[in-house]
Design an enzyme around this catalytic site. Structure first.
Site, PDB file in Angstrom:
ATOM      1  N   HIS A  99      -2.470  -4.565  -5.910  1.00 27.33           N
ATOM      2  CA  HIS A  99      -1.346  -5.150  -5.806  1.00 27.33           C
ATOM      3  C   HIS A  99      -0.341  -4.624  -5.022  1.00 27.33           C
ATOM      4  O   HIS A  99       0.773  -5.337  -4.859  1.00 27.33           O
ATOM      5  CB  HIS A  99      -0.837  -5.566  -7.298  1.00 27.33           C
ATOM      6  CG  HIS A  99      -1.795  -6.398  -7.893  1.00 27.33           C
ATOM      7  ND1 HIS A  99      -1.473  -7.694  -8.146  1.00 27.33           N
ATOM      8  CD2 HIS A  99      -2.947  -6.100  -8.597  1.00 27.33           C
ATOM      9  CE1 HIS A  99      -2.597  -8.468  -8.827  1.00 27.33           C
ATOM     10  NE2 HIS A  99      -3.412  -7.449  -9.394  1.00 27.33           N
ATOM     11  N   ASP A 308       7.299  -3.991  -0.126  1.00 27.83           N
ATOM     12  CA  ASP A 308       6.633  -4.970  -1.073  1.00 27.83           C
ATOM     13  C   ASP A 308       5.165  -5.270  -0.964  1.00 27.83           C
ATOM     14  O   ASP A 308       5.167  -5.819   0.162  1.00 27.83           O
ATOM     15  CB  ASP A 308       7.552  -5.981  -1.480  1.00 27.83           C
ATOM     16  CG  ASP A 308       7.856  -6.226  -3.092  1.00 27.83           C
ATOM     17  OD1 ASP A 308       6.723  -5.876  -3.805  1.00 27.83           O
ATOM     18  OD2 ASP A 308       8.810  -6.754  -3.435  1.00 27.83           O
TER      19      ASP A 308
HETATM   20  C1  GDG Z   1       3.623  -6.105  -8.118  1.00 27.88           C
HETATM   21  C2  GDG Z   1       3.922  -5.718  -6.603  1.00 27.88           C
HETATM   22  C3  GDG Z   1       3.277  -7.991  -6.098  1.00 27.88           C
HETATM   23  C4  GDG Z   1      11.379 -10.610 -12.677  1.00 27.88           C
HETATM   24  N1  GDG Z   1      12.614 -10.304 -13.341  1.00 27.88           N
HETATM   25  C5  GDG Z   1      12.300 -11.141 -14.466  1.00 27.88           C
HETATM   26  C6  GDG Z   1      11.193 -11.732 -14.648  1.00 27.88           C
HETATM   27  N2  GDG Z   1      10.685 -11.192 -13.405  1.00 27.88           N
HETATM   28  C7  GDG Z   1       9.202 -11.634 -12.822  1.00 27.88           C
HETATM   29  C8  GDG Z   1       9.212 -12.324 -11.696  1.00 27.88           C
HETATM   30  C9  GDG Z   1       7.977 -12.262 -10.997  1.00 27.88           C
HETATM   31  C10 GDG Z   1       7.560 -10.724 -11.559  1.00 27.88           C
HETATM   32  O1  GDG Z   1       8.503 -10.500 -12.641  1.00 27.88           O
HETATM   33  C11 GDG Z   1       7.843  -9.899 -10.399  1.00 27.88           C
HETATM   34  O2  GDG Z   1       6.565  -9.680  -9.541  1.00 27.88           O
HETATM   35  P1  GDG Z   1       7.021  -9.298  -7.850  1.00 27.88           P
HETATM   36  O3  GDG Z   1       5.618  -9.641  -7.411  1.00 27.88           O
HETATM   37  O4  GDG Z   1       8.182  -9.655  -7.512  1.00 27.88           O
HETATM   38  O5  GDG Z   1       7.029  -7.619  -8.223  1.00 27.88           O
HETATM   39  P2  GDG Z   1       6.555  -6.459  -8.919  1.00 27.88           P
HETATM   40  O6  GDG Z   1       6.792  -6.505 -10.360  1.00 27.88           O
HETATM   41  O7  GDG Z   1       6.847  -5.070  -8.190  1.00 27.88           O
HETATM   42  O8  GDG Z   1       4.908  -6.726  -8.907  1.00 27.88           O
HETATM   43  C12 GDG Z   1       4.239  -6.949  -5.891  1.00 27.88           C
HETATM   44  C13 GDG Z   1       2.946  -8.322  -7.662  1.00 27.88           C
HETATM   45  O9  GDG Z   1       2.705  -6.863  -8.179  1.00 27.88           O
HETATM   46  C14 GDG Z   1       1.804  -9.160  -7.685  1.00 27.88           C
HETATM   47  O10 GDG Z   1       0.634  -8.721  -7.145  1.00 27.88           O
HETATM   48  O11 GDG Z   1       3.743  -9.344  -5.549  1.00 27.88           O
HETATM   49  O12 GDG Z   1       4.451  -6.680  -4.316  1.00 27.88           O
HETATM   50  O13 GDG Z   1       4.962  -4.607  -6.406  1.00 27.88           O
HETATM   51  O14 GDG Z   1       6.924 -12.985 -11.325  1.00 27.88           O
HETATM   52  O15 GDG Z   1       9.454 -13.849 -12.170  1.00 27.88           O
HETATM   53  N3  GDG Z   1      10.546 -12.502 -15.446  1.00 27.88           N
HETATM   54  C15 GDG Z   1      11.564 -12.898 -16.508  1.00 27.88           C
HETATM   55  N4  GDG Z   1      12.758 -12.525 -16.602  1.00 27.88           N
HETATM   56  C16 GDG Z   1      13.252 -11.457 -15.657  1.00 27.88           C
HETATM   57  O16 GDG Z   1      14.510 -10.852 -15.862  1.00 27.88           O
HETATM   58  N5  GDG Z   1      11.082 -13.635 -17.458  1.00 27.88           N
END
Ligand code: GDG
Length: 404
Positions: A99, A308
């Site tokens: 990921h 990212d």
């Molecule tokens: C890793 C990789 C890759 C965030 N704040 C809140 C909240 N979130 C949720 C978002 C989103 C998730 O968390 C974050 O996902 P991301 O993809 O942006 O980033 P990482 O956590 O670093 O994830 C990344 C991912 O894995 C998947 O393969 O895309 O590159 O680093 O869904 O909505 N959800 C809630 N409250 C918050 O305050 N409910």
């Protein structure tokens, strides 16, 4: 509760959990793979825990696996697991998906255990990444570290055919689109606009785990520079900064928290007036509805990580604005930028470029926002997370057919 969801726990003692998760996974692999050697700690004891924990996962899987099952291993915490499983189940269908980014060879080779990790992953029949650049980097390390050549991503590991490919992860588009239309969320959107300090202001949002890969200090400094360069925007824009607590026991994360706290203080101290504060800062995780409300209410979404693997936040923002406007400023360093090129793409290290993009996003006519968003929304509605999973599993089945 876990059994109800068809989950089985892998129990670790506290010391192993710490050395494996905060130690090797998040103090060696995460920083190295995101290109932050200054945050990378190589520790023999942590590595040994990583091996031990991967073996525990192997035992847990072996206790449950039945002939004909497909085993799908996820992420950097379990890079040894595919080959551990392969030794026990030579004919099983095993997939691995990473990921986070896979770094270039020059970076990956710094890892003292690079051969072991490479061999570990090559136990899978199908190895997936978010983007072709990561596929290329992985294949280059394969060649140079373990001498395995490939042709269009097909390779032979210990005489067994395996495939390496890109599978960009999507989101459950309809879930976000529909959530943004709920009456409760619409009420929240209206309230957010009327909140004290928000009247007459455009909202610029950023949401992520508090992680050095996300470029939060750089974004704050760009916002400070933006307010200096375009004083006409003072009192007319609020940056809503949501940072979600993450890995607080790792030293580099604690230091980042302090830096972000100080920067928000500095910017608010420097630019605030009696009835306007430029940065609205939250250090907590928000409930789903509140998050959707913020996405839907925001005129501009700032997604400017320094690195990212993919980034789902930018995709969720677009889904919440389905059929509508909203300006997305997106880092070229996020895997998502390969699919979302109609966004305002920026190099997050180029402060002037980010400042310009902030201004362009705030001043962009609604018609242009819609014109840019429509093809991205259409793509996201088609390549959902469900489709991603189906494509990966179909590809894994295809590898099995080619092996036969
Ligand atoms: C890793 C990789 C890759 C965030 N704040 C809140 C909240 N979130 C949720 C978002 C989103 C998730 O968390 C974050 O996902 P991301 O993809 O942006 O980033 P990482 O956590 O670093 O994830 C990344 C991912 O894995 C998947 O393969 O895309 O590159 O680093 O869904 O909505 N959800 C809630 N409250 C918050 O305050 N409910």
């Amino acid at each position: 509760a876990l059994a109800e969801r068809s989950c089985a726990p892998v129990r670790l003692d506290e010391r192993d959990a710490e050395l494996y998760y905060e130690g090797f996974s998040n103090s060696a692999l995460w920083p190295l793979f995101h290109g932050f050697p200054q945050h990378t700690r190589f520790d023999e004891e942590a590595w040994e825990a990583y091996v031990r924990v991967n073996e525990r996962f192997r035992d847990a899987v072996l206790a449950l696996a039945r002939p004909g099952d497909t085993i799908w291993v996820h992420d950097y915490h379990l890079m040894l697991l595919p080959s551990l499983l392969r030794e026990a189940l030579p004919d099983a269908s095993i997939g691995f998906f990473l990921h986070i980014p896979f770094p270039d060879y020059e970076t990956f080779r710094m890892l003292p255990w690079r051969r072991e990790l490479m061999r570990g992953v090559l136990g899978a029949d199908l190895v997936g990444f978010h983007a072709y650049d990561y596929v290329r980097h992985f294949l280059s390390s394969c060649r140079r570290i373990v001498g395995v050549e490939n042709e269009s991503g097909t390779l032979f590991a210990d005489g067994r055919l395996a495939q390496v490919d890109a599978f960009p992860l999507g989101i459950d588009y309809v879930r976000y689109r529909d959530a943004a239309r709920l009456p409760a969320v619409r009420r929240l959107v209206a309230e957010l606009g009327e909140e004290k300090g928000h009247e007459g202001c455009k909202l610029m949002l950023s949401v992520e785990r508090l992680d050095y890969s996300k470029g939060i200090p750089e974004r704050l400094l760009a916002f400070d520079a933006f307010l200096d360069r375009f004083p006409e925007w003072r009192g007319r824009v609020v940056l809503v900064l949501v940072t979600v607590p993450s890995r607080e026991n790792v030293a580099s994360y604690a230091a980042l928290k302090k830096q972000v706290d100080e920067l928000v203080g500095l910017i608010n101290g420097k630019h605030s007036t009696m009835d306007w504060t430029p940065v609205d800062y939250y250090y907590r995780s928000l409930p789903f509805e509140r998050l959707i409300g913020l996405y839907a209410a925001s005129d501009v979404m700032l997604v400017t990580p320094l690195r990212d693997g993919m980034n789902l936040v930018c995709k969720e923002y677009l889904a919440c604005h389905d059929g509508g406007g909203g300006a997305l400023v997106l880092s070229e360093m996020a895997g998502a930028s390969y699919e979302l090129h109609e966004a305002l793409c920026v190099n997050p290290f180029d402060q002037e470029g980010v400042v310009d993009a902030m201004r362009r996003a705030l001043e962009m006519p609604e018609a242009e926002q819609r014109r840019r968003n429509a093809p991205m929304q259409e793509r996201l509605a088609r390549y959902t997370s469900e489709k991603w999973a189906r494509e990966f599993l179909d590809a894994a089945a295809d590898v099995k057919r080619r092996q036969a």
